[in-house]
Scaffold this active site. Structure first.
Site, PDB file in Angstrom:
ATOM      1  N   LYS A  21      10.183 -13.257  -0.501  1.00 15.60           N
ATOM      2  CA  LYS A  21      10.762 -13.520   0.821  1.00 15.60           C
ATOM      3  C   LYS A  21      11.397 -14.918   0.863  1.00 15.60           C
ATOM      4  O   LYS A  21      12.489 -15.083   1.382  1.00 15.60           O
ATOM      5  CB  LYS A  21       9.688 -13.431   1.920  1.00 15.60           C
ATOM      6  CG  LYS A  21       8.997 -12.082   2.026  1.00 15.60           C
ATOM      7  CD  LYS A  21       8.060 -12.020   3.221  1.00 15.60           C
ATOM      8  CE  LYS A  21       6.849 -12.946   3.147  1.00 15.60           C
ATOM      9  NZ  LYS A  21       5.938 -12.696   2.007  1.00 15.60           N
ATOM     10  N   ARG A  96       3.530 -11.527  11.334  1.00 14.08           N
ATOM     11  CA  ARG A  96       2.592 -10.982  10.359  1.00 14.08           C
ATOM     12  C   ARG A  96       1.510 -10.136  11.020  1.00 14.08           C
ATOM     13  O   ARG A  96       0.639  -9.621  10.326  1.00 14.08           O
ATOM     14  CB  ARG A  96       1.914 -12.125   9.606  1.00 14.08           C
ATOM     15  CG  ARG A  96       2.535 -12.416   8.231  1.00 14.08           C
ATOM     16  CD  ARG A  96       1.901 -13.707   7.743  1.00 14.08           C
ATOM     17  NE  ARG A  96       1.789 -13.804   6.329  1.00 14.08           N
ATOM     18  CZ  ARG A  96       2.457 -14.709   5.581  1.00 14.08           C
ATOM     19  NH1 ARG A  96       3.347 -15.496   6.130  1.00 14.08           N
ATOM     20  NH2 ARG A  96       2.214 -14.793   4.296  1.00 14.08           N
ATOM     21  N   ARG A 134       3.381 -18.834 -10.269  1.00 14.73           N
ATOM     22  CA  ARG A 134       4.354 -19.437  -9.356  1.00 14.73           C
ATOM     23  C   ARG A 134       4.146 -20.953  -9.252  1.00 14.73           C
ATOM     24  O   ARG A 134       3.034 -21.427  -9.061  1.00 14.73           O
ATOM     25  CB  ARG A 134       4.174 -18.793  -7.982  1.00 14.73           C
ATOM     26  CG  ARG A 134       5.030 -19.369  -6.914  1.00 14.73           C
ATOM     27  CD  ARG A 134       5.183 -18.419  -5.777  1.00 14.73           C
ATOM     28  NE  ARG A 134       4.111 -18.532  -4.799  1.00 14.73           N
ATOM     29  CZ  ARG A 134       4.161 -17.953  -3.603  1.00 14.73           C
ATOM     30  NH1 ARG A 134       5.181 -17.200  -3.255  1.00 14.73           N
ATOM     31  NH2 ARG A 134       3.161 -18.098  -2.760  1.00 14.73           N
ATOM     32  N   ARG A 167       0.215 -23.723  -5.635  1.00  9.23           N
ATOM     33  CA  ARG A 167      -0.469 -23.660  -4.347  1.00  9.23           C
ATOM     34  C   ARG A 167      -1.921 -23.289  -4.558  1.00  9.23           C
ATOM     35  O   ARG A 167      -2.214 -22.396  -5.340  1.00  9.23           O
ATOM     36  CB  ARG A 167       0.211 -22.601  -3.463  1.00  9.23           C
ATOM     37  CG  ARG A 167       1.383 -23.148  -2.699  1.00  9.23           C
ATOM     38  CD  ARG A 167       2.202 -22.081  -2.044  1.00  9.23           C
ATOM     39  NE  ARG A 167       1.456 -21.130  -1.224  1.00  9.23           N
ATOM     40  CZ  ARG A 167       2.037 -20.210  -0.468  1.00  9.23           C
ATOM     41  NH1 ARG A 167       3.360 -20.128  -0.411  1.00  9.23           N
ATOM     42  NH2 ARG A 167       1.320 -19.369   0.238  1.00  9.23           N
ATOM     43  N   ARG A 178      -5.365 -12.370   0.271  1.00  6.46           N
ATOM     44  CA  ARG A 178      -4.069 -12.361   0.976  1.00  6.46           C
ATOM     45  C   ARG A 178      -3.435 -10.972   0.920  1.00  6.46           C
ATOM     46  O   ARG A 178      -2.811 -10.532   1.880  1.00  6.46           O
ATOM     47  CB  ARG A 178      -3.136 -13.409   0.364  1.00  6.46           C
ATOM     48  CG  ARG A 178      -3.560 -14.831   0.749  1.00  6.46           C
ATOM     49  CD  ARG A 178      -2.932 -15.883  -0.131  1.00  6.46           C
ATOM     50  NE  ARG A 178      -1.500 -15.967   0.016  1.00  6.46           N
ATOM     51  CZ  ARG A 178      -0.680 -16.422  -0.937  1.00  6.46           C
ATOM     52  NH1 ARG A 178      -1.161 -16.824  -2.104  1.00  6.46           N
ATOM     53  NH2 ARG A 178       0.609 -16.475  -0.722  1.00  6.46           N
TER      54      ARG A 178
HETATM   55  P1  AMP Z   1       3.192 -18.064   3.073  1.00 10.60           P
HETATM   56  O1  AMP Z   1       3.734 -19.349   2.553  1.00 10.60           O
HETATM   57  O2  AMP Z   1       4.190 -17.318   3.907  1.00 10.60           O
HETATM   58  O3  AMP Z   1       2.588 -17.218   1.985  1.00 10.60           O
HETATM   59  O4  AMP Z   1       1.993 -18.440   4.071  1.00 10.60           O
HETATM   60  C1  AMP Z   1       0.874 -19.169   3.612  1.00 10.60           C
HETATM   61  C2  AMP Z   1      -0.259 -19.037   4.574  1.00 10.60           C
HETATM   62  O5  AMP Z   1       0.109 -19.579   5.849  1.00 10.60           O
HETATM   63  C3  AMP Z   1      -0.692 -17.612   4.861  1.00 10.60           C
HETATM   64  O6  AMP Z   1      -1.576 -17.099   3.882  1.00 10.60           O
HETATM   65  C4  AMP Z   1      -1.372 -17.796   6.221  1.00 10.60           C
HETATM   66  O7  AMP Z   1      -2.637 -18.392   6.091  1.00 10.60           O
HETATM   67  C5  AMP Z   1      -0.465 -18.801   6.906  1.00 10.60           C
HETATM   68  N1  AMP Z   1       0.635 -18.136   7.630  1.00 10.60           N
HETATM   69  C6  AMP Z   1       1.964 -18.137   7.346  1.00 10.60           C
HETATM   70  N2  AMP Z   1       2.648 -17.403   8.232  1.00 10.60           N
HETATM   71  C7  AMP Z   1       1.743 -16.918   9.100  1.00 10.60           C
HETATM   72  C8  AMP Z   1       1.825 -16.055  10.234  1.00 10.60           C
HETATM   73  N3  AMP Z   1       2.986 -15.543  10.648  1.00 10.60           N
HETATM   74  N4  AMP Z   1       0.684 -15.774  10.884  1.00 10.60           N
HETATM   75  C9  AMP Z   1      -0.504 -16.287  10.505  1.00 10.60           C
HETATM   76  N5  AMP Z   1      -0.655 -17.064   9.439  1.00 10.60           N
HETATM   77  C10 AMP Z   1       0.450 -17.391   8.731  1.00 10.60           C
END
Ligand code: AMP
Length: 235
Positions: A21, A96, A134, A167, A178
């Site tokens: 994404k 989400r 990654r 990360r 996740r």
């Molecule tokens: P990402 O970088 O998109 O993989 O997001 C990393 C982490 O941020 C996720 O595993 C969640 O803990 C939090 N996060 C990101 N976007 C959301 C969302 N829309 N709702 C809730 N938690 C989020």
């Protein structure tokens, strides 16, 4: 052809962690000038800066769980009011959950927005391998994979020259959580957007360039069909 200049477009990128994404959001943003809104990046920045939102989200992020809806909704609501979202924006990682999707629909209703939800599908074993390999640039947030980029082989960001990092939530135990959270809380959004007729699925097990062209062509095709229907109705 889409007349990108005329429309306020929202592109929602939906897909499990590691689907690509972020990479696609960046490509779409570079090509069309739409704002790239990554809730993950915004939350990590909030955690780093120790803001109230960051403090509330920290433990959830570390555990691979979702941050509370009201924290993320608040961040997105503020961000969408900024000037660079005027023409359009790409949502990378939001919504989400079903309540987040409802919040977003309510925000869309206040404005004239054409929205497209692009689901990027990738098999779990490919995702686990991708996330484990990654690397992230802490300066520009670009991601690199061992397989795809020369930058990652040198351990430096191609663009910034900064040392790449991994990360904490890309650790194998957290990845499993996740993916579980994705299936349970985010995958139901596929049906939510299918029912609204705005969902399009793309095979994410292709090169980033091919996925980008698929997304671009899908949106252009849909836009052409919508315009033809609108013209017919006006006659
Ligand atoms: P990402 O970088 O998109 O993989 O997001 C990393 C982490 O941020 C996720 O595993 C969640 O803990 C939090 N996060 C990101 N976007 C959301 C969302 N829309 N709702 C809730 N938690 C989020």
């Amino acid at each position: 052809m889409v007349n990108w200049a005329d429309l306020k477009i929202a592109i929602i990128l939906l897909g499990p962690p590691g689907a690509g994404k972020g990479t696609q959001a960046r490509l779409l943003s570079e090509k069309f000038g739409f704002a790239h809104i990554s809730t993950g990046d915004m939350l990590r920045t909030a955690v780093k800066n120790g803001t109230e939102q960051g403090v509330r989200a920290k433990t959830f992020i570390e555990a691979g769980m979702l941050a509370p809806d009201e924290v993320v909704d608040g961040i997105v609501r503020e961000r969408l009011q900024q000037e660079d979202c005027r023409r359009g924006f790409i949502l990378d990682g939001y919504p989400r959950t079903l309540p987040q999707a409802d919040t977003l629909q309510a925000l869309f209703a206040q404005d004239v927005i054409r929205s497209f939800t692009i689901g990027i599908s990738v098999k779990d074993d490919v995702l686990v391998a991708r996330l484990g390999g990654r690397w992230i640039c802490p300066s520009c947030n670009r991601t690199f994979s061992r397989q795809l980029s020369s930058g990652s082989l040198k351990g430096l960001c191609d663009k910034c020259g900064v040392a790449l990092t991994q990360r904490n939530d890309d650790a194998v135990e957290v990845i499993t959580e996740r993916l579980r959270v994705y299936r349970e809380q985010t995958a139901p959004l596929i049906k939510y957007y299918q029912e609204r007729g705005t969902y399009f699925q793309i095979d994410g097990d292709q090169s980033p360039a091919k996925i980008f062209y698929s997304i671009r062509d899908t949106i252009a095709k849909r836009d052409g069909a919508d315009r033809a229907t609108a013209k017919g109705a006006a006659r």
